[in-house]
Scaffold this active site. Structure first.
Site, PDB file in Angstrom:
ATOM      1  N   GLY A 144      55.466  53.011  47.918  1.00  0.00           N
ATOM      2  CA  GLY A 144      55.454  51.878  48.830  1.00  0.00           C
ATOM      3  C   GLY A 144      56.556  52.086  49.862  1.00  0.00           C
ATOM      4  O   GLY A 144      57.455  52.889  49.656  1.00  0.00           O
ATOM      5  N   THR A 145      56.517  51.337  50.967  1.00  0.00           N
ATOM      6  CA  THR A 145      57.473  51.631  52.032  1.00  0.00           C
ATOM      7  C   THR A 145      58.246  50.410  52.511  1.00  0.00           C
ATOM      8  O   THR A 145      59.078  49.913  51.779  1.00  0.00           O
ATOM      9  CB  THR A 145      56.756  52.317  53.199  1.00  0.00           C
ATOM     10  OG1 THR A 145      55.591  51.561  53.535  1.00  0.00           O
ATOM     11  CG2 THR A 145      56.297  53.706  52.809  1.00  0.00           C
ATOM     12  N   THR A 146      57.986  49.887  53.709  1.00  0.00           N
ATOM     13  CA  THR A 146      58.919  48.950  54.339  1.00  0.00           C
ATOM     14  C   THR A 146      58.690  47.493  53.936  1.00  0.00           C
ATOM     15  O   THR A 146      57.595  46.957  54.097  1.00  0.00           O
ATOM     16  CB  THR A 146      58.823  49.071  55.865  1.00  0.00           C
ATOM     17  OG1 THR A 146      59.018  50.436  56.229  1.00  0.00           O
ATOM     18  CG2 THR A 146      59.888  48.224  56.541  1.00  0.00           C
TER      19      THR A 146
ATOM     20  N   LYS B 174      52.872  44.508  48.204  1.00  0.00           N
ATOM     21  CA  LYS B 174      54.276  44.816  47.946  1.00  0.00           C
ATOM     22  C   LYS B 174      55.137  43.556  47.844  1.00  0.00           C
ATOM     23  O   LYS B 174      56.330  43.657  47.569  1.00  0.00           O
ATOM     24  CB  LYS B 174      54.826  45.708  49.062  1.00  0.00           C
ATOM     25  CG  LYS B 174      54.026  46.983  49.272  1.00  0.00           C
ATOM     26  CD  LYS B 174      54.569  47.786  50.438  1.00  0.00           C
ATOM     27  CE  LYS B 174      53.644  48.951  50.745  1.00  0.00           C
ATOM     28  NZ  LYS B 174      54.115  49.737  51.907  1.00  0.00           N
TER      29      LYS B 174
ATOM     30  N   GLY C 290      55.513  56.679  56.958  1.00  0.00           N
ATOM     31  CA  GLY C 290      55.140  56.083  55.689  1.00  0.00           C
ATOM     32  C   GLY C 290      54.919  54.590  55.749  1.00  0.00           C
ATOM     33  O   GLY C 290      54.608  53.969  54.728  1.00  0.00           O
TER      34      GLY C 290
END
Length: 271
Positions: free
Chosen positions: A51-53, A84, A226
């Protein structure tokens, strides 16, 4: 089942996590992924989704928490609709960045921990208590983090005693730090923070706070491979939640679509 009877299942007390750690540590987040597989594939294996931001920001009525929807495996997209950002109880939410599998498991276990406490004690755990409990859980993932399965949460809550929203960030060792206004983490976290630094003001209303959060995620997606931007064709937009004295609320998708439409038109005009 009588938890107070003697035998392998003892009284769990008010902490489900502590009981699970003692009785079934093999089912904790990350532990079920065999260490041998991680060692063979390596910490940067494309087999592990990341997962990213994610970001959080205080505003006039509480705090807003948001995250993009994309997960990656190496240099390819593994999922476009991953969640997320999670509600964990009536007045708090968590966003996760890192190895997707352990992150999601930790978020769900944290939900269970707070539900368990509330059922046994008849009241919500304090905001500081929740933040401390999450710190303990992140620390428990440290052995897997050292093998590349990093879990970095961002926790927000509306503190009923202080009557304000609060933001907590963590490091991989479980270190807990409180932010006063805003924060972002993940691969595009630095880019999102740069945008929030320029646009953030004290006392933003909900519409302004949502717009600032979306612009920060948009800028992160432009700079970080990403981080997923809005997908207008598939109708995929970031997850955005508000946390106030009234509880945790999802920002309506139509509002997100309209906000992004205005943002993109402004970018086209160069303003």
């Amino acid at each position: 089942m009588d938890f107070k009877s003697k035998g392998p299942f003892q009284d769990p007390g008010s902490s489900f996590y502590d009981w699970l750690s003692a009785q079934r540590p093999d089912v904790l987040p990350g532990v079920r992924l065999r260490a041998a597989e991680v060692a063979i594939e390596g910490p940067r294996s494309p087999m592990i989704s990341h997962g990213t931001t994610v970001l959080a920001m205080k505003y006039r009525d509480g705090v807003i928490i948001a995250g993009d929807r994309m997960a990656t495996e190496g240099y390819q997209v593994s999922a476009r609709r991953i969640e997320k950002v999670y509600k964990v109880d009536e007045h708090s939410a968590i966003a996760i960045a890192g190895a997707a599998g352990p992150c999601i498991e930790l978020a769900k276990l944290f939900q269970t921990e707070l539900e368990h406490y509330e059922k046994l004690e008849g009241a919500e755990l304090s905001t500081d208590g929740k933040a401390n409990k999450l710190s303990q859980m992140v620390k428990g993932n440290l052995p897997m983090a050292l093998q590349g399965l990093v879990v970095i949460p961002l926790f927000v809550g509306f503190d009923l005693k202080r009557n304000e929203g609060r933001i907590f960030k963590y490091d991989i060792t479980g270190g807990r730090y409180e932010e006063t206004d805003y924060f972002s983490t993940g691969s595009g976290g630095k880019d999102a923070r740069t945008t929030m630094k320029k646009l953030y003001q004290l006392g933003l209303d909900e519409t302004e706070a949502v717009r600032t959060a979306l612009e920060a995620l948009y800028d992160a997606a432009e700079e970080d491979i990403g981080t997923g931007g809005p997908d207008l064709i598939r109708g995929i937009y970031p997850t955005v939640k508000t946390v106030t004295v009234k509880g945790v609320t999802d920002v309506d998708e139509n509002q997100l679509r309209q906000s992004y439409g205005r943002l993109i038109e402004a970018r086209k005009r160069g303003s």
